[in-house]
Design a protein around this motif. Sequence first.
Motif, PDB file in Angstrom:
ATOM      1  N   SER A 213      39.392  36.039  39.463  1.00 28.28           N
ATOM      2  CA  SER A 213      40.843  36.232  39.480  1.00 28.28           C
ATOM      3  C   SER A 213      41.514  35.409  38.390  1.00 28.28           C
ATOM      4  O   SER A 213      42.415  35.881  37.706  1.00 28.28           O
ATOM      5  CB  SER A 213      41.425  35.852  40.842  1.00 28.28           C
TER       6      SER A 213
ATOM      7  N   ALA B  57      43.441  37.197  35.304  1.00 32.65           N
ATOM      8  CA  ALA B  57      44.867  36.900  35.141  1.00 32.65           C
ATOM      9  C   ALA B  57      45.158  36.349  33.746  1.00 32.65           C
ATOM     10  O   ALA B  57      46.116  36.773  33.095  1.00 32.65           O
ATOM     11  CB  ALA B  57      45.322  35.920  36.218  1.00 32.65           C
TER      12      ALA B  57
ATOM     13  N   THR C  33      44.983  42.341  38.730  1.00 32.06           N
ATOM     14  CA  THR C  33      43.969  41.469  39.329  1.00 32.06           C
ATOM     15  C   THR C  33      43.746  41.819  40.800  1.00 32.06           C
ATOM     16  O   THR C  33      42.603  41.919  41.248  1.00 32.06           O
ATOM     17  CB  THR C  33      44.383  39.995  39.182  1.00 32.06           C
TER      18      THR C  33
ATOM     19  N   LEU D  11      44.773  33.438  41.097  1.00 32.05           N
ATOM     20  CA  LEU D  11      45.984  33.893  40.416  1.00 32.05           C
ATOM     21  C   LEU D  11      46.979  32.749  40.230  1.00 32.05           C
ATOM     22  O   LEU D  11      47.559  32.577  39.154  1.00 32.05           O
ATOM     23  CB  LEU D  11      46.660  35.008  41.214  1.00 32.05           C
TER      24      LEU D  11
END
Length: 153
Positions: A52, A56, A82, A123
């Motif tokens: 992730s 990102a 994502t 994230l």
Amino acid sequence: MKNLNELNKYSVAEKITLVLLGLGVICFGFVFPDSLSDHDKLLHFSAHFGMSFLLALCFYALCSVKLRISKAISYTMLITATLCIGIIYKIWEISGMLGNYSFHNIMDRTGCLTSLSQNLSGLMAAMVVIESMLHKNLAPNLITKHSFNSVHS
């Protein structure tokens, strides 16, 4: 045009945002999914968090540096892309188990909520890096590079 030192200073709102994102990384990555309790959970956390985070950062770099899209739209695109990739992966993982178990057992055995929590943590960590390092340092460099190129063109 603002001085480069003025662009690199953080407002109170930006500092609060960084602290809240950092707390989100800790809560969604370590506390809620209990990622540090054993080796398998730590490995699972590392995979979801790392992918992730990487996705990102790549989407942000593509959107804001290459395509010069605004920060708000870049964030929207990186979060959407994502999480969609994470959902597609989880559906692919679950599809192999559909005939053997009930939906509740599948969700429990595959750790769907744990994976989502760890993806959110990745994230948020990417956003911390973007806000604390990239956005403050990248934007002034692009402005001065663009100004320098337009003056000498």
